[in-house]
Design a protein around this motif. Sequence first.
Motif, PDB file in Angstrom:
ATOM      1  N   GLN A   1      41.659  34.279  24.506  1.00 14.27           N
ATOM      2  CA  GLN A   1      42.675  34.964  23.717  1.00 14.27           C
ATOM      3  C   GLN A   1      43.646  35.760  24.577  1.00 14.27           C
ATOM      4  N   ARG A   2      43.102  36.417  25.607  1.00 15.10           N
ATOM      5  CA  ARG A   2      43.939  37.300  26.419  1.00 15.10           C
ATOM      6  C   ARG A   2      43.386  37.359  27.831  1.00 15.10           C
ATOM      7  N   LYS A   3      44.281  37.373  28.808  1.00 15.13           N
ATOM      8  CA  LYS A   3      43.890  37.412  30.212  1.00 15.13           C
ATOM      9  C   LYS A   3      44.551  38.601  30.902  1.00 15.13           C
ATOM     10  N   LEU A   4      43.778  39.313  31.713  1.00 20.84           N
ATOM     11  CA  LEU A   4      44.275  40.456  32.462  1.00 20.84           C
ATOM     12  C   LEU A   4      43.865  40.317  33.919  1.00 20.84           C
ATOM     13  N   ARG A   5      44.818  40.597  34.806  1.00 21.16           N
ATOM     14  CA  ARG A   5      44.496  40.536  36.236  1.00 21.16           C
ATOM     15  C   ARG A   5      43.461  41.601  36.585  1.00 21.16           C
ATOM     16  N   PHE A   6      43.559  42.768  35.995  1.00 27.79           N
ATOM     17  CA  PHE A   6      42.571  43.824  36.148  1.00 27.79           C
ATOM     18  C   PHE A   6      42.433  44.541  34.813  1.00 27.79           C
ATOM     19  N   ASP A   7      41.239  45.057  34.532  1.00 25.47           N
ATOM     20  CA  ASP A   7      41.038  45.826  33.313  1.00 25.47           C
ATOM     21  C   ASP A   7      39.879  46.795  33.513  1.00 25.47           C
ATOM     22  N   ASP A   8      40.021  47.993  32.922  1.00 22.58           N
ATOM     23  CA  ASP A   8      38.915  48.951  32.890  1.00 22.58           C
ATOM     24  C   ASP A   8      38.000  48.606  31.728  1.00 22.58           C
TER      25      ASP A   8
ATOM     26  N   ASP B   1      34.531  32.588  41.891  1.00 21.95           N
ATOM     27  CA  ASP B   1      34.497  31.737  40.701  1.00 21.95           C
ATOM     28  C   ASP B   1      35.406  32.274  39.606  1.00 21.95           C
ATOM     29  N   ALA B   2      35.436  33.592  39.437  1.00 19.31           N
ATOM     30  CA  ALA B   2      36.279  34.197  38.405  1.00 19.31           C
ATOM     31  C   ALA B   2      37.756  33.925  38.684  1.00 19.31           C
ATOM     32  N   ALA B   3      38.149  34.009  39.957  1.00 15.77           N
ATOM     33  CA  ALA B   3      39.543  33.734  40.319  1.00 15.77           C
ATOM     34  C   ALA B   3      39.892  32.274  40.072  1.00 15.77           C
ATOM     35  N   TRP B   4      38.990  31.356  40.445  1.00 15.12           N
ATOM     36  CA  TRP B   4      39.227  29.932  40.223  1.00 15.12           C
ATOM     37  C   TRP B   4      39.390  29.650  38.738  1.00 15.12           C
ATOM     38  N   LEU B   5      38.499  30.201  37.924  1.00 13.98           N
ATOM     39  CA  LEU B   5      38.519  29.932  36.491  1.00 13.98           C
ATOM     40  C   LEU B   5      39.754  30.538  35.833  1.00 13.98           C
ATOM     41  N   PHE B   6      40.195  31.696  36.309  1.00 12.04           N
ATOM     42  CA  PHE B   6      41.388  32.361  35.779  1.00 12.04           C
ATOM     43  C   PHE B   6      42.610  31.461  35.962  1.00 12.04           C
ATOM     44  N   ALA B   7      42.716  30.806  37.117  1.00 13.08           N
ATOM     45  CA  ALA B   7      43.842  29.904  37.378  1.00 13.08           C
ATOM     46  C   ALA B   7      43.727  28.609  36.589  1.00 13.08           C
ATOM     47  N   PHE B   8      42.521  28.217  36.230  1.00  8.46           N
ATOM     48  CA  PHE B   8      42.265  26.947  35.542  1.00  8.46           C
ATOM     49  C   PHE B   8      42.611  27.010  34.051  1.00  8.46           C
ATOM     50  N   THR B   9      42.426  28.155  33.428  1.00  7.39           N
ATOM     51  CA  THR B   9      42.516  28.260  31.971  1.00  7.39           C
ATOM     52  C   THR B   9      43.921  28.615  31.484  1.00  7.39           C
TER      53      THR B   9
END
Length: 357
Positions: A263-270, A324-332
Amino acid sequence: MQRASIALALACSLPIGQAQEAVPPPAWARSVRALRPATAVYPEPRVAGPPRGQLWQGHHYAFLRRVFGKGCREGIFFELAPQAYVCAEEVEVARELPEEVPEPAYRYAIVRRAEAPAYTHLSHRRSREALETLPLGFGVALIASVEQEGERYAQTWRGRWIREKDLRLVEASRFHGLSFEADAPRAQELAGRASELSSALRGLKRLPYRAPPSEIAANERWIDIDLATQTLIAYEGERVRLITRVSTGRSPHRTPKGLFRIQRKLRFDDMDNLADLDAETNYFLAQIPWVQYFSGPYALHAVFWHDRFGSPKSRGCINLAPADAAWLFAFTSPQLPKAWQSVGSARGEKGTRLRIR
């Protein structure tokens, strides 16, 4: 009625994508600079509903034009791109060219002392005028470190100074799964490489394959998460693009099962539970990287505070090693536009599906 008011009324009655153009900015303007933290970007030239994304404060962005809209104080928006509008009062025109936003170079630490003092300025440490105290176990993101009179202090990304002896610096896990770019194998082909999977994926004994849901199209990108083996597989159609181990929710904070979309993607989040008055203990973790929300508070995200991938560990989210999180972030999908801080799905765009079982 004044001319601007007439134009504004006309703009609000036009179909989306046909907003009335406002007075153009000066000829020298080459970008707009975001003036506020998390400057909101809307899918239409009106402030209504959740924003589509957010910009980094202080950075410069290209724009297409100025248009009339509704909800901003001046009734004017800058159109940054299709379905991307920002209120004129939240940016300023600038001569600088749009810029690449450098990645923050955070170090992470866990507070190791109860009620650790945090100062707005290093001079306050002498009078012990702490702006706030941080509880034991809270996670902080650090951007600087200095020595003052023989003692080292670290600065958090929010500008607070904390004694380094009150912190435990942590190094993120170097673990990563197996990713495939060209000639990605089908799941059935990968199942025959048991020794490779076991060696690379912390003793994984079998490929947790299950046929895709009927909703998945032929070449669609999607994610499958098997709770029993704590395994995540990213597919493109029938081909495996990534297989890795994760940490999902442990009792009583189980990860929900079902079919979801990003639904939503953030480069960084608290992330925290400070609003939960019934919680036995509170937690706060600053600037978690590569965050992808898929259902309410549940998200896929990197972790810097543990390395237990392959075992349940979280409070319901799906924990990934940073690589893995960085790879998946670019994939989705949705894709994060260049230099944006966060993004949600635009009109006509749907986030990547994920199945949790």
